[in-house]
Design an enzyme around this catalytic site. Structure first.
Site, PDB file in Angstrom:
ATOM      1  N   ILE A  51       3.683   2.227  -9.807  1.00 26.42           N
ATOM      2  CA  ILE A  51       3.968   0.953 -10.480  1.00 26.42           C
ATOM      3  C   ILE A  51       2.947   0.707 -11.590  1.00 26.42           C
ATOM      4  O   ILE A  51       3.299   0.316 -12.705  1.00 26.42           O
ATOM      5  CB  ILE A  51       3.976  -0.218  -9.467  1.00 26.42           C
ATOM      6  CG1 ILE A  51       5.120  -0.035  -8.464  1.00 26.42           C
ATOM      7  CG2 ILE A  51       4.088  -1.565 -10.196  1.00 26.42           C
ATOM      8  CD1 ILE A  51       5.219  -1.115  -7.405  1.00 26.42           C
TER       9      ILE A  51
ATOM     10  N   ALA B  45      -0.955  -3.669  -7.981  1.00 23.71           N
ATOM     11  CA  ALA B  45       0.014  -2.627  -7.576  1.00 23.71           C
ATOM     12  C   ALA B  45      -0.719  -1.594  -6.728  1.00 23.71           C
ATOM     13  O   ALA B  45      -0.985  -0.473  -7.165  1.00 23.71           O
ATOM     14  CB  ALA B  45       0.638  -1.994  -8.812  1.00 23.71           C
ATOM     15  N   VAL B  46      -1.063  -2.008  -5.511  1.00 26.19           N
ATOM     16  CA  VAL B  46      -1.894  -1.160  -4.644  1.00 26.19           C
ATOM     17  C   VAL B  46      -1.110  -0.605  -3.456  1.00 26.19           C
ATOM     18  O   VAL B  46      -1.675  -0.214  -2.453  1.00 26.19           O
ATOM     19  CB  VAL B  46      -3.138  -1.937  -4.146  1.00 26.19           C
ATOM     20  CG1 VAL B  46      -4.058  -2.293  -5.296  1.00 26.19           C
ATOM     21  CG2 VAL B  46      -2.720  -3.202  -3.378  1.00 26.19           C
TER      22      VAL B  46
ATOM     23  N   HIS C  84      21.490  27.859 -24.296  1.00 22.10           N
ATOM     24  CA  HIS C  84      20.505  27.774 -25.382  1.00 22.10           C
ATOM     25  C   HIS C  84      21.105  26.995 -26.552  1.00 22.10           C
ATOM     26  O   HIS C  84      22.274  27.198 -26.886  1.00 22.10           O
ATOM     27  CB  HIS C  84      20.146  29.178 -25.856  1.00 22.10           C
ATOM     28  CG  HIS C  84      19.197  29.180 -27.010  1.00 22.10           C
ATOM     29  ND1 HIS C  84      17.855  28.879 -26.860  1.00 22.10           N
ATOM     30  CD2 HIS C  84      19.392  29.408 -28.333  1.00 22.10           C
ATOM     31  CE1 HIS C  84      17.270  28.936 -28.049  1.00 22.10           C
ATOM     32  NE2 HIS C  84      18.192  29.252 -28.968  1.00 22.10           N
TER      33      HIS C  84
HETATM   34  P1  FAD Z   1      14.571  -2.710   0.097  1.00 20.28           P
HETATM   35  O1  FAD Z   1      15.114  -2.269  -1.202  1.00 20.28           O
HETATM   36  O2  FAD Z   1      13.232  -3.349   0.119  1.00 20.28           O
HETATM   37  O3  FAD Z   1      15.653  -3.653   0.738  1.00 20.28           O
HETATM   38  C1  FAD Z   1      15.463  -4.304   1.939  1.00 20.28           C
HETATM   39  C2  FAD Z   1      16.376  -5.500   1.973  1.00 20.28           C
HETATM   40  O4  FAD Z   1      16.355  -6.053   3.282  1.00 20.28           O
HETATM   41  C3  FAD Z   1      15.947  -6.621   1.037  1.00 20.28           C
HETATM   42  O5  FAD Z   1      17.056  -7.048   0.278  1.00 20.28           O
HETATM   43  C4  FAD Z   1      15.461  -7.725   1.979  1.00 20.28           C
HETATM   44  O6  FAD Z   1      15.701  -9.032   1.474  1.00 20.28           O
HETATM   45  C5  FAD Z   1      16.302  -7.462   3.196  1.00 20.28           C
HETATM   46  N1  FAD Z   1      15.729  -7.935   4.458  1.00 20.28           N
HETATM   47  C6  FAD Z   1      14.489  -7.693   4.945  1.00 20.28           C
HETATM   48  N2  FAD Z   1      14.341  -8.232   6.170  1.00 20.28           N
HETATM   49  C7  FAD Z   1      15.516  -8.837   6.446  1.00 20.28           C
HETATM   50  C8  FAD Z   1      15.988  -9.572   7.568  1.00 20.28           C
HETATM   51  N3  FAD Z   1      15.221  -9.773   8.654  1.00 20.28           N
HETATM   52  N4  FAD Z   1      17.236 -10.077   7.510  1.00 20.28           N
HETATM   53  C9  FAD Z   1      18.037  -9.885   6.427  1.00 20.28           C
HETATM   54  N5  FAD Z   1      17.647  -9.194   5.349  1.00 20.28           N
HETATM   55  C10 FAD Z   1      16.395  -8.657   5.366  1.00 20.28           C
HETATM   56  N6  FAD Z   1      12.148   4.074  -5.944  1.00 20.28           N
HETATM   57  C11 FAD Z   1      12.773   5.116  -6.546  1.00 20.28           C
HETATM   58  O7  FAD Z   1      13.307   5.982  -5.867  1.00 20.28           O
HETATM   59  N7  FAD Z   1      12.826   5.198  -7.912  1.00 20.28           N
HETATM   60  C12 FAD Z   1      12.250   4.277  -8.706  1.00 20.28           C
HETATM   61  O8  FAD Z   1      12.318   4.394  -9.932  1.00 20.28           O
HETATM   62  C13 FAD Z   1      11.589   3.179  -8.102  1.00 20.28           C
HETATM   63  N8  FAD Z   1      11.004   2.228  -8.857  1.00 20.28           N
HETATM   64  C14 FAD Z   1      10.413   1.156  -8.244  1.00 20.28           C
HETATM   65  C15 FAD Z   1       9.788   0.209  -9.048  1.00 20.28           C
HETATM   66  C16 FAD Z   1       9.155  -0.878  -8.465  1.00 20.28           C
HETATM   67  C17 FAD Z   1       8.506  -1.911  -9.346  1.00 20.28           C
HETATM   68  C18 FAD Z   1       9.165  -1.005  -7.044  1.00 20.28           C
HETATM   69  C19 FAD Z   1       8.523  -2.193  -6.386  1.00 20.28           C
HETATM   70  C20 FAD Z   1       9.761  -0.054  -6.247  1.00 20.28           C
HETATM   71  C21 FAD Z   1      10.379   1.044  -6.836  1.00 20.28           C
HETATM   72  N9  FAD Z   1      10.972   2.046  -6.071  1.00 20.28           N
HETATM   73  C22 FAD Z   1      11.569   3.113  -6.685  1.00 20.28           C
HETATM   74  C23 FAD Z   1      10.975   1.991  -4.601  1.00 20.28           C
HETATM   75  C24 FAD Z   1      12.338   1.484  -4.097  1.00 20.28           C
HETATM   76  O9  FAD Z   1      12.580   0.208  -4.660  1.00 20.28           O
HETATM   77  C25 FAD Z   1      12.332   1.396  -2.585  1.00 20.28           C
HETATM   78  O10 FAD Z   1      11.954   2.648  -2.037  1.00 20.28           O
HETATM   79  C26 FAD Z   1      13.703   1.031  -2.066  1.00 20.28           C
HETATM   80  O11 FAD Z   1      14.122  -0.212  -2.570  1.00 20.28           O
HETATM   81  C27 FAD Z   1      13.712   0.984  -0.533  1.00 20.28           C
HETATM   82  O12 FAD Z   1      14.991   0.653  -0.089  1.00 20.28           O
HETATM   83  P2  FAD Z   1      15.209  -0.106   1.303  1.00 20.28           P
HETATM   84  O13 FAD Z   1      16.679  -0.302   1.399  1.00 20.28           O
HETATM   85  O14 FAD Z   1      14.514   0.619   2.378  1.00 20.28           O
HETATM   86  O15 FAD Z   1      14.463  -1.496   1.151  1.00 20.28           O
HETATM   87  P1  NAD Z   2       1.155   3.627  -4.950  1.00 20.89           P
HETATM   88  O1  NAD Z   2       0.863   4.017  -3.565  1.00 20.89           O
HETATM   89  O2  NAD Z   2       1.971   4.536  -5.798  1.00 20.89           O
HETATM   90  O3  NAD Z   2      -0.202   3.417  -5.762  1.00 20.89           O
HETATM   91  C1  NAD Z   2      -1.172   2.502  -5.367  1.00 20.89           C
HETATM   92  C2  NAD Z   2      -2.489   2.898  -6.001  1.00 20.89           C
HETATM   93  O4  NAD Z   2      -3.401   1.846  -5.804  1.00 20.89           O
HETATM   94  C3  NAD Z   2      -3.097   4.143  -5.372  1.00 20.89           C
HETATM   95  O5  NAD Z   2      -3.484   5.042  -6.381  1.00 20.89           O
HETATM   96  C4  NAD Z   2      -4.295   3.597  -4.599  1.00 20.89           C
HETATM   97  O6  NAD Z   2      -5.360   4.526  -4.515  1.00 20.89           O
HETATM   98  C5  NAD Z   2      -4.658   2.381  -5.415  1.00 20.89           C
HETATM   99  N1  NAD Z   2      -5.364   1.343  -4.683  1.00 20.89           N
HETATM  100  C6  NAD Z   2      -5.164   0.923  -3.419  1.00 20.89           C
HETATM  101  N2  NAD Z   2      -5.989  -0.106  -3.122  1.00 20.89           N
HETATM  102  C7  NAD Z   2      -6.734  -0.332  -4.241  1.00 20.89           C
HETATM  103  C8  NAD Z   2      -7.759  -1.271  -4.570  1.00 20.89           C
HETATM  104  N3  NAD Z   2      -8.169  -2.186  -3.688  1.00 20.89           N
HETATM  105  N4  NAD Z   2      -8.298  -1.223  -5.810  1.00 20.89           N
HETATM  106  C9  NAD Z   2      -7.863  -0.305  -6.738  1.00 20.89           C
HETATM  107  N5  NAD Z   2      -6.901   0.609  -6.452  1.00 20.89           N
HETATM  108  C10 NAD Z   2      -6.343   0.591  -5.227  1.00 20.89           C
HETATM  109  O7  NAD Z   2       1.787   2.160  -4.866  1.00 20.89           O
HETATM  110  P2  NAD Z   2       2.539   1.268  -5.925  1.00 20.89           P
HETATM  111  O8  NAD Z   2       2.310   1.762  -7.311  1.00 20.89           O
HETATM  112  O9  NAD Z   2       2.198  -0.120  -5.566  1.00 20.89           O
HETATM  113  O10 NAD Z   2       4.053   1.540  -5.567  1.00 20.89           O
HETATM  114  C11 NAD Z   2       4.544   1.194  -4.260  1.00 20.89           C
HETATM  115  C12 NAD Z   2       5.631   2.110  -3.828  1.00 20.89           C
HETATM  116  O11 NAD Z   2       6.789   1.912  -4.616  1.00 20.89           O
HETATM  117  C13 NAD Z   2       5.232   3.555  -3.954  1.00 20.89           C
HETATM  118  O12 NAD Z   2       5.125   4.076  -2.653  1.00 20.89           O
HETATM  119  C14 NAD Z   2       6.346   4.228  -4.669  1.00 20.89           C
HETATM  120  O13 NAD Z   2       6.911   5.233  -3.880  1.00 20.89           O
HETATM  121  C15 NAD Z   2       7.377   3.153  -4.927  1.00 20.89           C
HETATM  122  N6  NAD Z   2       7.697   3.204  -6.360  1.00 20.89           N
HETATM  123  C16 NAD Z   2       8.358   4.290  -6.831  1.00 20.89           C
HETATM  124  C17 NAD Z   2       8.619   4.403  -8.172  1.00 20.89           C
HETATM  125  C18 NAD Z   2       9.314   5.622  -8.663  1.00 20.89           C
HETATM  126  O14 NAD Z   2       9.874   6.345  -7.864  1.00 20.89           O
HETATM  127  N7  NAD Z   2       9.312   5.887  -9.959  1.00 20.89           N
HETATM  128  C19 NAD Z   2       8.217   3.412  -9.056  1.00 20.89           C
HETATM  129  C20 NAD Z   2       7.517   2.317  -8.549  1.00 20.89           C
HETATM  130  C21 NAD Z   2       7.277   2.233  -7.188  1.00 20.89           C
END
Ligand code: FAD
Ligand code: NAD
Length: 479
Positions: free
Chosen positions: A192, A277-278, A452
């Site tokens: 992130i 974004a940790v 190519h």
């Molecule tokens: P979620 O998408 O978190 O969905 C869970 C759902 O359950 C939510 O809608 C929540 O409201 C609902 N819920 C939770 N508890 C309850 C409850 N008790 N009752 C009813 N509803 C409930 N991954 C990628 O592969 N590619 C990317 O480019 C990518 N980019 C990302 C960028 C950002 C900024 C972030 C934050 C994440 C990104 N991810 C990416 C990670 C990806 O979003 C997650 O891995 C994915 O959404 C997980 O899917 P999930 O269905 O497990 O959970």
């Molecule tokens: P991340 O695990 O990718 O990175 C978190 C980073 O924060 C790590 O490098 C860690 O060492 C650092 N960190 C942790 N605590 C810290 C502190 N106190 N001070 C400074 N640095 C610290 O996590 P994220 O970027 O928050 O993303 C969360 C999850 O969402 C990831 O697991 C990722 O798989 C998913 N995600 C995926 C995509 C994608 O697939 N393109 C994009 C965004 C998010």
């Protein structure tokens, strides 16, 4: 409405909604519980990925990449585009439109497949009963033969940087920034951090990223990490490694003073906005009644086996709330596997072939093992590398940064890992995934005809380079 279902899914993110659609396609009477509501009280489907994750971030990355290309890449191609600038509010409005379109699309897919949406917060009770508490407090209980828990994850918060409206933001707040910050601070140089940092650096912000670890992208192949750090630094991201945030202070209600320590001692910087974004943690609070039979591991993830079965018969869990990478495609594939198992089909998932992508520019993408992992596991390997600077198509596309690196078993030639830094690495990596899924050798790819001129030829050349046979670069004589 009858209160008995073959399958109840809790959570409508990419894990839950895909599982629900697949289960319904297989003839199972299916409901999906979702608690997320919009400002009008309507249920919001799509989870983190569609609303505040994958899709909105990629929309803003695409827009700002075009901006960067227009400002810095057009002139070399003889295109005159003066005074190109960005309207961040329009960018965010477009992003919101895409989100609305896609989340509405899932409601349509639920309807088309006969999935019932249950609006409210779901809780698993004993005996596969699911209690749903609606936003108005009313409680209904449903019986299921099978339950799929897909409750996803939430951002980790850290005490030194508590979220503060408009100033200290998590990923959801970060995606709503609609004015270019002069100086953006980010805690965490993970996925992130790098994606959000890229968006705003391209818009002209000064971006400082504080990363606690001494290594950059510690889990990625370090060749890729080194190249990425060099290129991102060139783009203006000031990535400070070994930098731990120790506190924050709001200055005059409009800026954030960030205190941190690194190897040189205590330091501080003042930023307009700070993104935290940790990492993310599983969202399991209140999800399980004490006697549900489902247990959590020591980090709060729902404990499951390789087929996503929990300890309670007929109850499964998938996606970010269980072990494994927190990725949308991993969540969705687990959803499909579980729905298939419930319908009585044989199903399994190959956790060794899940691609990882970071959508910076150039993009970073990989699948399989890194060189560090192979060394640590004592596996003897061969390595082939091909730079995009030697690709005619990459030159034509003005995207010559980066490389494809392929790792293959020294004895069997089987491909063990593919690591790409490059313009369309997110698309190219699928070739590595397919090759590995089919247990290909490097020779299989050497003998495959690649069109190519394409950037895909870099995959062919990297496979050839594994045996020192690359055509368009000088090969190393010895390993
Ligand atoms: P979620 O998408 O978190 O969905 C869970 C759902 O359950 C939510 O809608 C929540 O409201 C609902 N819920 C939770 N508890 C309850 C409850 N008790 N009752 C009813 N509803 C409930 N991954 C990628 O592969 N590619 C990317 O480019 C990518 N980019 C990302 C960028 C950002 C900024 C972030 C934050 C994440 C990104 N991810 C990416 C990670 C990806 O979003 C997650 O891995 C994915 O959404 C997980 O899917 P999930 O269905 O497990 O959970
Ligand atoms: P991340 O695990 O990718 O990175 C978190 C980073 O924060 C790590 O490098 C860690 O060492 C650092 N960190 C942790 N605590 C810290 C502190 N106190 N001070 C400074 N640095 C610290 O996590 P994220 O970027 O928050 O993303 C969360 C999850 O969402 C990831 O697991 C990722 O798989 C998913 N995600 C995926 C995509 C994608 O697939 N393109 C994009 C965004 C998010």
């Amino acid at each position: 409405m009858s209160d008995k279902f073959d399958v109840i899914v809790i959570g409508a993110g990419p894990g839950g909604y895909v599982a629900a659609i697949r289960a319904a396609q297989l003839g199972l009477k299916t409901a999906c519980v979702e608690k997320w509501i919009d400002e009008k009280g309507g249920t919001v489907l799509g989870g983190t990925c569609l609303n505040v994750g994958c899709i909105p971030s990629k929309a803003m990355l695409e827009t700002t990449h075009k901006l960067h290309e227009a400002q810095h890449g057009f002139a070399a191609q003889g295109i005159v585009a003066e005074n190109v600038s960005i309207d961040p509010k329009a960018m965010v409005a477009r992003k919101n439109g895409i989100v609305k379109n896609l989340t509405g699309g899932i409601a349509g897919l639920f309807k088309a497949n006969g999935v019932t949406t249950l609006a409210g917060t779901g809780k698993l009770l004993a005996g596969k009963q699911v209690e749903v508490t609606a936003a108005d407090g009313s409680v209904s209980t449903y019986q299921a033969d099978n339950v799929i828990l897909a409750s996803g994850s939430v951002p980790v918060e850290i005490p030194p940087a508590p979220l503060t409206e408009g100033l200290i933001l998590d990923n959801a707040g970060a995606l709503d920034i609609d004015e270019t910050p002069e100086h953006l601070g980010i805690i965490g140089a993970g996925v992130i951090g790098l994606e959000m940092g890229s968006i705003w650096a391209r818009c002209g912000s000064k971006v400082t990223v504080l990363e606690a670890m001494d290594d950059f992208l510690a889990l990625a192949d370090q060749d890729l990490a080194k190249e990425a750090k060099k290129l991102l630094t060139k783009q203006g991201l000031d990535i400070k490694l070994g930098a731990r945030c120790t506190g924050t202070e709001i200055v005059d209600g409009k800026a954030v003073k960030v205190k941190y320590t690194d190897s040189e001692g205590d330091k501080e910087l003042v930023v307009d906005k700070l993104i935290v974004a940790v990492g993310r943690r599983p969202q399991t609070n209140g999800l399980l009644a004490e006697d549900s039979g489902v247990s959590l591991d020591e980090r709060g993830f729902i404990f499951v086996d390789e087929n996503c079965r929990t300890g309670a018969p007929g109850v499964y869990a998938i996606g970010d709330s269980v072990r494994g990478p927190m990725l949308a495609h991993k969540a969705s594939e687990e959803g499909i596997m579980v729905a298939d198992i419930i319908a009585g089909h044989k199903a399994a998932m190959n956790y060794d072939c899940i691609p990882n992508i970071i959508y910076t520019f150039p993009e970073l993408a990989w699948v399989g093992k890194t060189e560090q992992q192979l060394k640590a596991e004592g596996i003897k390997y061969k390595s082939g590398k091909f730079p995009f600077a030697a690709s005619g198509r990459a030159m034509a596309a003005n995207a010559t940064e980066g490389f494809v690196k392929m790792l293959a078993d020294e004895a069997t030639d089987r491909i063990l890992g593919v690591h790409i830094v490059g313009g369309i690495a997110s698309e190219l990596i699928a070739q590595g995934v397919i090759a590995m899924e089919f247990a290909s050798s490097a020779e299989d790819l050497q003998l495959t005809v690649f069109a190519h001129p394409t950037v895909s030829e870099a995959i062919h050349e990297a496979a050839l380079a594994v045996d020192n046979h690359a055509i368009h670069i000088a090969n190393r004589k010895k390993r």
